[in-house]
Design a protein around this motif. Structure first.
Motif, PDB file in Angstrom:
ATOM      1  N   GLN A  35       0.794  -1.182  -0.274  1.00 54.56           N
ATOM      2  CA  GLN A  35       0.136   0.037  -0.053  1.00 54.56           C
ATOM      3  C   GLN A  35       0.850   1.219   0.075  1.00 54.56           C
ATOM      4  O   GLN A  35       0.648   2.313  -0.621  1.00 54.56           O
ATOM      5  CB  GLN A  35      -1.013   0.021   1.339  1.00 54.56           C
ATOM      6  N   THR A  39       0.653   4.124  -2.702  1.00 50.37           N
ATOM      7  CA  THR A  39       0.530   5.393  -2.347  1.00 50.37           C
ATOM      8  C   THR A  39       1.527   6.555  -2.885  1.00 50.37           C
ATOM      9  O   THR A  39       1.415   7.386  -3.185  1.00 50.37           O
ATOM     10  CB  THR A  39       0.115   5.711  -0.979  1.00 50.37           C
ATOM     11  N   ASN A  42       1.243   7.246  -6.477  1.00 46.73           N
ATOM     12  CA  ASN A  42      -0.197   7.699  -6.740  1.00 46.73           C
ATOM     13  C   ASN A  42      -0.974   6.562  -7.685  1.00 46.73           C
ATOM     14  O   ASN A  42      -1.820   6.868  -8.538  1.00 46.73           O
ATOM     15  CB  ASN A  42      -0.087   8.853  -7.604  1.00 46.73           C
ATOM     16  N   ASP A  44      -3.713   3.120  -7.400  1.00 46.59           N
ATOM     17  CA  ASP A  44      -4.619   2.433  -6.750  1.00 46.59           C
ATOM     18  C   ASP A  44      -4.214   1.064  -6.531  1.00 46.59           C
ATOM     19  O   ASP A  44      -3.653   0.442  -7.204  1.00 46.59           O
ATOM     20  CB  ASP A  44      -6.044   2.401  -7.015  1.00 46.59           C
ATOM     21  N   ARG A  46      -5.606  -2.822  -6.057  1.00 50.79           N
ATOM     22  CA  ARG A  46      -6.919  -3.626  -6.260  1.00 50.79           C
ATOM     23  C   ARG A  46      -6.445  -5.124  -6.129  1.00 50.79           C
ATOM     24  O   ARG A  46      -6.254  -5.694  -7.091  1.00 50.79           O
ATOM     25  CB  ARG A  46      -7.715  -3.268  -7.213  1.00 50.79           C
ATOM     26  N   VAL A  67      -8.680   0.235  -2.641  1.00 48.14           N
ATOM     27  CA  VAL A  67      -9.847   0.821  -3.307  1.00 48.14           C
ATOM     28  C   VAL A  67     -10.804  -0.342  -3.557  1.00 48.14           C
ATOM     29  O   VAL A  67     -12.027   0.129  -3.740  1.00 48.14           O
ATOM     30  CB  VAL A  67      -9.499   1.474  -4.716  1.00 48.14           C
ATOM     31  N   SER A 217      -4.965  -0.637 -15.855  1.00 49.42           N
ATOM     32  CA  SER A 217      -4.789  -1.758 -14.585  1.00 49.42           C
ATOM     33  C   SER A 217      -3.602  -2.757 -15.047  1.00 49.42           C
ATOM     34  O   SER A 217      -3.656  -3.297 -16.047  1.00 49.42           O
ATOM     35  CB  SER A 217      -5.903  -2.525 -14.272  1.00 49.42           C
ATOM     36  N   THR A 233      -2.875   3.400 -13.480  1.00 52.66           N
ATOM     37  CA  THR A 233      -3.702   4.070 -12.548  1.00 52.66           C
ATOM     38  C   THR A 233      -3.835   3.005 -11.339  1.00 52.66           C
ATOM     39  O   THR A 233      -4.255   3.485 -10.183  1.00 52.66           O
ATOM     40  CB  THR A 233      -5.136   4.361 -13.063  1.00 52.66           C
ATOM     41  N   GLU A 234      -3.703   1.634 -11.412  1.00 50.83           N
ATOM     42  CA  GLU A 234      -4.031   0.873 -10.502  1.00 50.83           C
ATOM     43  C   GLU A 234      -3.070  -0.644 -10.800  1.00 50.83           C
ATOM     44  O   GLU A 234      -2.809  -0.821 -11.818  1.00 50.83           O
ATOM     45  CB  GLU A 234      -5.401   0.428 -10.188  1.00 50.83           C
TER      46      GLU A 234
END
Length: 368
Positions: A35, A39, A42, A44, A46, A67, A217, A233-234
Protein backbone atom coordinates in the motif's frame (compact mmCIF):
# COMPACT_ATOMS: atom_id res chain seq x y z
CA UNK A 1 13.74 -18.46 7.61
CA UNK A 2 14.44 -20.23 10.90
CA UNK A 3 11.69 -18.01 12.34
CA UNK A 4 9.20 -20.26 10.54
CA UNK A 5 10.47 -23.27 12.44
CA UNK A 6 10.37 -21.28 15.67
CA UNK A 7 6.75 -20.35 15.11
CA UNK A 8 5.92 -23.94 14.19
CA UNK A 9 7.62 -25.34 17.29
CA UNK A 10 5.19 -23.42 19.48
CA UNK A 11 2.18 -24.72 17.54
CA UNK A 12 2.88 -28.32 16.67
CA UNK A 13 1.19 -29.79 19.73
CA UNK A 14 -2.03 -27.93 18.80
CA UNK A 15 -2.39 -28.60 15.08
CA UNK A 16 -2.79 -31.59 12.82
CA UNK A 17 -0.66 -31.78 9.70
CA UNK A 18 -0.57 -30.99 6.91
CA UNK A 19 -1.75 -27.45 7.66
CA UNK A 20 -1.20 -24.00 6.13
CA UNK A 21 0.32 -21.62 8.69
CA UNK A 22 0.06 -17.85 8.22
CA UNK A 23 2.31 -15.46 10.13
CA UNK A 24 -0.01 -12.51 10.64
CA UNK A 25 2.72 -9.99 11.42
CA UNK A 26 4.61 -10.80 8.22
CA UNK A 27 1.39 -10.78 6.20
CA UNK A 28 0.35 -7.40 7.58
CA UNK A 29 3.78 -5.97 6.81
CA UNK A 30 3.38 -7.21 3.22
CA UNK A 31 -0.03 -5.55 2.94
CA UNK A 32 1.23 -2.27 4.38
CA UNK A 33 4.39 -2.26 2.26
CA UNK A 34 2.45 -2.72 -0.97
CA UNK A 35 0.00 0.00 0.00
CA UNK A 36 2.84 2.39 0.81
CA UNK A 37 4.51 1.59 -2.51
CA UNK A 38 1.30 2.38 -4.40
CA UNK A 39 0.48 5.51 -2.42
CA UNK A 40 3.96 6.90 -3.06
CA UNK A 41 3.39 6.43 -6.81
CA UNK A 42 -0.21 7.62 -6.82
CA UNK A 43 -1.54 4.19 -7.74
CA UNK A 44 -4.68 2.45 -6.54
CA UNK A 45 -4.28 -1.03 -5.07
CA UNK A 46 -6.89 -3.58 -6.10
CA UNK A 47 -5.52 -6.84 -4.65
CA UNK A 48 -6.38 -10.14 -6.29
CA UNK A 49 -8.21 -12.29 -3.74
CA UNK A 50 -7.58 -15.51 -5.67
CA UNK A 51 -4.40 -15.89 -3.62
CA UNK A 52 -6.08 -16.07 -0.23
CA UNK A 53 -9.86 -16.37 -0.91
CA UNK A 54 -10.32 -15.22 2.69
CA UNK A 55 -12.72 -12.47 3.78
CA UNK A 56 -10.67 -11.51 6.83
CA UNK A 57 -7.57 -10.93 4.71
CA UNK A 58 -9.56 -8.99 2.14
CA UNK A 59 -10.89 -6.74 4.89
CA UNK A 60 -7.34 -6.07 6.06
CA UNK A 61 -6.30 -5.11 2.55
CA UNK A 62 -9.20 -2.68 2.18
CA UNK A 63 -8.57 -1.25 5.65
CA UNK A 64 -4.96 -0.60 4.62
CA UNK A 65 -6.19 1.48 1.67
CA UNK A 66 -7.14 -0.82 -1.21
CA UNK A 67 -9.85 0.76 -3.39
CA UNK A 68 -11.56 -2.58 -3.91
CA UNK A 69 -10.69 -6.13 -4.84
CA UNK A 70 -9.93 -8.20 -7.91
CA UNK A 71 -11.64 -11.57 -8.32
CA UNK A 72 -10.90 -14.35 -10.75
CA UNK A 73 -14.44 -15.51 -11.40
CA UNK A 74 -18.09 -14.80 -10.65
CA UNK A 75 -18.17 -17.18 -7.68
CA UNK A 76 -15.31 -15.41 -5.89
CA UNK A 77 -17.01 -12.08 -6.53
CA UNK A 78 -20.29 -13.37 -5.10
CA UNK A 79 -18.66 -14.56 -1.88
CA UNK A 80 -16.97 -11.22 -1.27
CA UNK A 81 -19.98 -9.16 -2.35
CA UNK A 82 -22.19 -11.07 0.08
CA UNK A 83 -19.76 -10.06 2.84
CA UNK A 84 -20.03 -6.35 2.00
CA UNK A 85 -17.23 -5.78 -0.52
CA UNK A 86 -18.80 -3.28 -2.90
CA UNK A 87 -16.11 -2.51 -5.50
CA UNK A 88 -15.10 -5.61 -7.45
CA UNK A 89 -13.25 -6.21 -10.69
CA UNK A 90 -13.51 -9.67 -12.21
CA UNK A 91 -10.26 -9.58 -14.17
CA UNK A 92 -11.16 -12.37 -16.54
CA UNK A 93 -12.76 -12.50 -20.01
CA UNK A 94 -16.07 -13.93 -18.81
CA UNK A 95 -18.43 -15.79 -21.09
CA UNK A 96 -21.87 -15.25 -19.48
CA UNK A 97 -23.44 -18.61 -20.29
CA UNK A 98 -26.07 -20.58 -18.37
CA UNK A 99 -26.35 -18.93 -14.90
CA UNK A 100 -23.45 -16.49 -15.18
CA UNK A 101 -25.35 -13.79 -17.02
CA UNK A 102 -28.02 -13.55 -14.35
CA UNK A 103 -25.43 -13.74 -11.59
CA UNK A 104 -23.45 -10.88 -13.11
CA UNK A 105 -26.63 -8.86 -13.41
CA UNK A 106 -27.41 -9.44 -9.73
CA UNK A 107 -23.89 -8.49 -8.70
CA UNK A 108 -24.04 -5.30 -10.75
CA UNK A 109 -27.24 -4.34 -8.92
CA UNK A 110 -25.55 -4.38 -5.50
CA UNK A 111 -21.88 -3.59 -6.17
CA UNK A 112 -19.72 -1.45 -8.40
CA UNK A 113 -18.85 -4.27 -10.76
CA UNK A 114 -16.25 -4.36 -13.50
CA UNK A 115 -15.62 -7.35 -15.73
CA UNK A 116 -12.92 -8.18 -18.23
CA UNK A 117 -13.64 -8.42 -21.97
CA UNK A 118 -11.30 -9.34 -24.80
CA UNK A 119 -13.61 -10.16 -27.73
CA UNK A 120 -16.68 -8.83 -29.53
CA UNK A 121 -18.81 -11.92 -28.93
CA UNK A 122 -18.46 -11.46 -25.16
CA UNK A 123 -19.42 -7.79 -25.48
CA UNK A 124 -22.70 -8.81 -27.13
CA UNK A 125 -23.31 -11.67 -24.69
CA UNK A 126 -22.76 -9.42 -21.65
CA UNK A 127 -25.02 -6.73 -23.09
CA UNK A 128 -27.73 -9.31 -23.76
CA UNK A 129 -27.39 -10.66 -20.21
CA UNK A 130 -27.68 -7.19 -18.68
CA UNK A 131 -30.61 -6.15 -20.87
CA UNK A 132 -32.03 -2.78 -19.90
CA UNK A 133 -29.49 -2.55 -17.06
CA UNK A 134 -26.42 -2.67 -19.31
CA UNK A 135 -25.30 0.73 -18.06
CA UNK A 136 -24.76 -0.75 -14.59
CA UNK A 137 -21.92 -2.93 -15.83
CA UNK A 138 -18.43 -1.50 -16.33
CA UNK A 139 -16.15 -3.34 -18.72
CA UNK A 140 -12.37 -3.26 -18.84
CA UNK A 141 -10.75 -4.39 -22.07
CA UNK A 142 -8.03 -6.97 -21.60
CA UNK A 143 -5.02 -6.68 -23.87
CA UNK A 144 -2.05 -9.00 -24.26
CA UNK A 145 1.38 -7.63 -23.38
CA UNK A 146 3.44 -10.68 -24.26
CA UNK A 147 2.22 -13.38 -21.89
CA UNK A 148 0.25 -14.91 -24.79
CA UNK A 149 -2.65 -15.80 -22.53
CA UNK A 150 -6.03 -14.08 -22.89
CA UNK A 151 -6.14 -10.49 -24.11
CA UNK A 152 -6.79 -8.73 -27.42
CA UNK A 153 -4.05 -6.97 -29.37
CA UNK A 154 -3.55 -3.57 -27.68
CA UNK A 155 -4.49 -1.68 -30.84
CA UNK A 156 -7.91 -3.39 -30.80
CA UNK A 157 -8.86 -1.99 -27.39
CA UNK A 158 -10.64 1.04 -28.81
CA UNK A 159 -12.78 -1.01 -31.18
CA UNK A 160 -13.84 -3.28 -28.33
CA UNK A 161 -14.56 -0.32 -26.07
CA UNK A 162 -16.60 1.31 -28.80
CA UNK A 163 -18.60 -1.88 -29.34
CA UNK A 164 -19.29 -2.09 -25.63
CA UNK A 165 -20.46 1.52 -25.51
CA UNK A 166 -22.79 0.99 -28.48
CA UNK A 167 -24.41 -1.92 -26.64
CA UNK A 168 -25.02 0.20 -23.55
CA UNK A 169 -22.18 -1.15 -21.42
CA UNK A 170 -19.72 1.25 -19.78
CA UNK A 171 -16.12 0.90 -21.02
CA UNK A 172 -13.89 2.35 -18.32
CA UNK A 173 -10.40 1.30 -19.32
CA UNK A 174 -7.88 -1.41 -20.09
CA UNK A 175 -5.89 -4.05 -18.25
CA UNK A 176 -3.21 -6.62 -18.90
CA UNK A 177 -1.22 -9.36 -17.20
CA UNK A 178 2.59 -9.55 -17.62
CA UNK A 179 2.80 -13.23 -16.76
CA UNK A 180 6.05 -13.67 -18.65
CA UNK A 181 7.70 -11.67 -15.88
CA UNK A 182 7.76 -14.87 -13.82
CA UNK A 183 10.17 -16.65 -16.14
CA UNK A 184 13.39 -15.36 -14.56
CA UNK A 185 14.73 -12.48 -12.43
CA UNK A 186 15.79 -10.64 -15.58
CA UNK A 187 12.34 -11.11 -17.14
CA UNK A 188 10.58 -9.03 -14.49
CA UNK A 189 11.65 -5.62 -15.76
CA UNK A 190 11.34 -6.62 -19.42
CA UNK A 191 7.77 -7.81 -18.84
CA UNK A 192 6.93 -4.60 -17.01
CA UNK A 193 8.21 -2.63 -19.99
CA UNK A 194 6.10 -4.78 -22.32
CA UNK A 195 3.14 -4.10 -20.06
CA UNK A 196 3.74 -0.35 -20.21
CA UNK A 197 3.97 -0.40 -23.99
CA UNK A 198 0.80 -2.47 -24.40
CA UNK A 199 -1.21 -0.30 -22.01
CA UNK A 200 0.02 2.86 -23.69
CA UNK A 201 -1.09 1.56 -27.09
CA UNK A 202 -4.43 0.46 -25.65
CA UNK A 203 -5.09 3.88 -24.10
CA UNK A 204 -4.25 5.58 -27.41
CA UNK A 205 -6.67 3.21 -29.10
CA UNK A 206 -9.37 4.28 -26.64
CA UNK A 207 -8.57 7.95 -27.26
CA UNK A 208 -8.85 7.43 -31.01
CA UNK A 209 -12.52 6.46 -30.68
CA UNK A 210 -13.31 9.16 -28.15
CA UNK A 211 -13.33 7.00 -25.00
CA UNK A 212 -11.43 7.99 -21.90
CA UNK A 213 -9.50 5.22 -20.14
CA UNK A 214 -10.05 6.08 -16.50
CA UNK A 215 -8.77 2.63 -15.47
CA UNK A 216 -5.35 1.46 -16.64
CA UNK A 217 -4.77 -1.65 -14.60
CA UNK A 218 -1.49 -3.54 -14.20
CA UNK A 219 -0.31 -6.70 -12.48
CA UNK A 220 1.40 -8.74 -11.05
CA UNK A 221 3.44 -9.37 -7.89
CA UNK A 222 6.73 -10.17 -9.71
CA UNK A 223 6.52 -7.02 -11.89
CA UNK A 224 4.90 -4.52 -9.50
CA UNK A 225 8.25 -3.01 -8.53
CA UNK A 226 8.58 -1.67 -12.08
CA UNK A 227 4.94 -0.57 -12.55
CA UNK A 228 5.62 3.12 -12.02
CA UNK A 229 4.75 4.61 -15.41
CA UNK A 230 2.35 7.53 -15.15
CA UNK A 231 -0.16 5.92 -17.51
CA UNK A 232 -0.93 3.16 -14.97
CA UNK A 233 -3.71 3.99 -12.49
CA UNK A 234 -4.00 0.75 -10.47
CA UNK A 235 -2.16 -2.44 -9.64
CA UNK A 236 -3.61 -5.92 -9.02
CA UNK A 237 -1.03 -7.94 -7.06
CA UNK A 238 -2.15 -11.16 -5.41
CA UNK A 239 0.74 -13.29 -4.19
CA UNK A 240 2.39 -10.40 -2.33
CA UNK A 241 0.12 -10.95 0.65
CA UNK A 242 1.89 -14.26 1.43
CA UNK A 243 4.77 -14.48 -1.07
CA UNK A 244 6.41 -17.81 -1.89
CA UNK A 245 9.60 -19.45 -3.14
CA UNK A 246 9.00 -18.45 -6.74
CA UNK A 247 8.82 -14.77 -5.83
CA UNK A 248 11.85 -15.12 -3.59
CA UNK A 249 13.87 -16.70 -6.39
CA UNK A 250 12.77 -13.94 -8.76
CA UNK A 251 13.83 -11.22 -6.33
CA UNK A 252 10.26 -9.97 -5.87
CA UNK A 253 10.42 -10.63 -2.13
CA UNK A 254 12.89 -11.65 0.54
CA UNK A 255 12.73 -14.89 2.48
CA UNK A 256 11.74 -12.87 5.54
CA UNK A 257 8.65 -11.62 3.67
CA UNK A 258 7.20 -15.12 3.16
CA UNK A 259 4.10 -15.25 5.37
CA UNK A 260 2.68 -18.70 4.61
CA UNK A 261 4.16 -22.14 4.95
CA UNK A 262 2.79 -25.65 5.30
CA UNK A 263 3.43 -27.72 8.41
CA UNK A 264 4.28 -31.28 7.41
CA UNK A 265 5.25 -34.33 9.46
CA UNK A 266 7.91 -36.94 8.71
CA UNK A 267 6.03 -40.26 8.53
CA UNK A 268 8.59 -42.67 7.03
CA UNK A 269 12.39 -42.91 6.70
CA UNK A 270 13.27 -46.37 5.39
CA UNK A 271 15.42 -45.02 2.54
CA UNK A 272 18.79 -43.69 3.63
CA UNK A 273 18.84 -40.58 1.45
CA UNK A 274 15.23 -39.46 1.88
CA UNK A 275 12.35 -39.16 4.29
CA UNK A 276 8.63 -39.07 3.50
CA UNK A 277 6.34 -36.26 4.68
CA UNK A 278 2.54 -36.10 4.74
CA UNK A 279 2.66 -33.27 2.18
CA UNK A 280 1.88 -34.29 -1.39
CA UNK A 281 0.14 -32.89 -4.44
CA UNK A 282 -3.16 -32.69 -2.55
CA UNK A 283 -1.43 -29.97 -0.51
CA UNK A 284 1.21 -28.37 -2.71
CA UNK A 285 -0.19 -29.09 -6.20
CA UNK A 286 2.40 -30.00 -8.84
CA UNK A 287 4.11 -26.60 -9.00
CA UNK A 288 7.81 -27.18 -9.45
CA UNK A 289 10.24 -29.47 -11.23
CA UNK A 290 12.80 -32.13 -10.34
CA UNK A 291 15.49 -29.46 -10.80
CA UNK A 292 14.00 -26.81 -8.47
CA UNK A 293 12.00 -29.13 -6.25
CA UNK A 294 8.35 -28.93 -5.20
CA UNK A 295 8.80 -26.94 -2.01
CA UNK A 296 11.60 -26.36 0.48
CA UNK A 297 12.18 -26.84 4.19
CA UNK A 298 12.59 -23.38 5.70
CA UNK A 299 16.04 -22.68 7.09
CA UNK A 300 17.71 -25.51 5.14
CA UNK A 301 18.80 -26.33 1.60
CA UNK A 302 16.50 -29.36 1.53
CA UNK A 303 13.77 -29.52 -1.11
CA UNK A 304 11.00 -31.96 -1.91
CA UNK A 305 12.32 -33.86 -4.92
CA UNK A 306 9.08 -35.65 -5.78
CA UNK A 307 5.40 -35.65 -4.82
CA UNK A 308 2.68 -38.28 -4.89
CA UNK A 309 -0.84 -37.38 -3.86
CA UNK A 310 -0.20 -37.79 -0.13
CA UNK A 311 3.57 -38.31 -0.03
CA UNK A 312 6.34 -35.74 -0.14
CA UNK A 313 9.80 -37.12 -0.92
CA UNK A 314 12.37 -35.05 0.94
CA UNK A 315 15.91 -35.64 -0.23
CA UNK A 316 18.41 -35.76 2.64
CA UNK A 317 21.90 -36.26 1.18
CA UNK A 318 24.66 -37.56 3.47
CA UNK A 319 25.94 -34.87 5.78
CA UNK A 320 22.73 -32.85 5.51
CA UNK A 321 20.18 -32.70 8.29
CA UNK A 322 18.10 -35.87 8.69
CA UNK A 323 14.77 -35.24 10.47
CA UNK A 324 13.39 -38.20 12.37
CA UNK A 325 9.98 -39.80 12.41
CA UNK A 326 7.43 -37.42 13.89
CA UNK A 327 9.45 -34.26 13.16
CA UNK A 328 7.20 -31.40 12.06
CA UNK A 329 8.79 -29.22 9.39
CA UNK A 330 7.88 -25.87 7.77
CA UNK A 331 7.52 -26.39 4.02
CA UNK A 332 7.55 -23.24 1.88
CA UNK A 333 5.63 -23.74 -1.38
CA UNK A 334 6.91 -22.72 -4.78
CA UNK A 335 3.56 -21.11 -5.64
CA UNK A 336 1.22 -20.15 -2.83
CA UNK A 337 -2.09 -19.75 -4.70
CA UNK A 338 -2.79 -23.44 -5.44
CA UNK A 339 -1.87 -24.36 -1.86
CA UNK A 340 -4.53 -22.21 -0.18
CA UNK A 341 -7.39 -23.70 -2.20
CA UNK A 342 -6.64 -27.16 -0.80
CA UNK A 343 -7.69 -26.18 2.73
CA UNK A 344 -10.90 -25.10 4.43
CA UNK A 345 -9.06 -22.86 6.88
CA UNK A 346 -5.78 -21.10 7.55
CA UNK A 347 -3.95 -21.49 10.85
CA UNK A 348 -2.98 -17.97 11.88
CA UNK A 349 -0.26 -17.07 14.36
CA UNK A 350 2.67 -14.65 14.53
CA UNK A 351 6.41 -15.10 14.19
CA UNK A 352 6.66 -15.95 17.87
CA UNK A 353 3.80 -18.45 17.73
CA UNK A 354 2.18 -16.48 20.52
CA UNK A 355 -1.44 -17.25 19.59
CA UNK A 356 -3.52 -19.41 17.29
CA UNK A 357 -6.58 -18.45 15.24
CA UNK A 358 -8.39 -20.18 12.40
CA UNK A 359 -9.59 -18.18 9.41
CA UNK A 360 -11.96 -19.70 6.87
CA UNK A 361 -10.91 -19.90 3.23
CA UNK A 362 -14.34 -18.51 2.37
CA UNK A 363 -14.21 -18.67 -1.45
CA UNK A 364 -12.66 -22.14 -1.63
CA UNK A 365 -14.36 -24.24 -4.28
CA UNK A 366 -16.01 -21.28 -6.03
CA UNK A 367 -14.56 -21.74 -9.49
CA UNK A 368 -17.32 -20.63 -11.85
Amino acid sequence: MNRLQQALDSLQDRIDTPAPIVLIDVMQDNIDRMQAFATHRNLDVRPHVKTHKCLEIGRRQVKAGAVGITAGNVGEAEVFAAAGFDDIFIAYPIWPSVTKGLRIRKLAATTRLRVGVDNFAAVDALADAMGSEADRLEVVIEVDCGARRSGAPPEAAGSLGSAARKRGLVPVGVFTYPGHGSLSPDARKRAAMDQEAALTTAVRSFNAVGIRADVVSAGSTPTIEFASNSIITEIRPGEYVFNDLNNSRLGACTEEQIALFVAGTVVSDWVSDQVILDVGTKVLSREGSPETGYGAVAGTQAVLSKLNEYHGFLAVPPGDFHPGIGAVLPIVPNHVCPVVINFDELIVTDSAGAFLERWTVDARGFLS
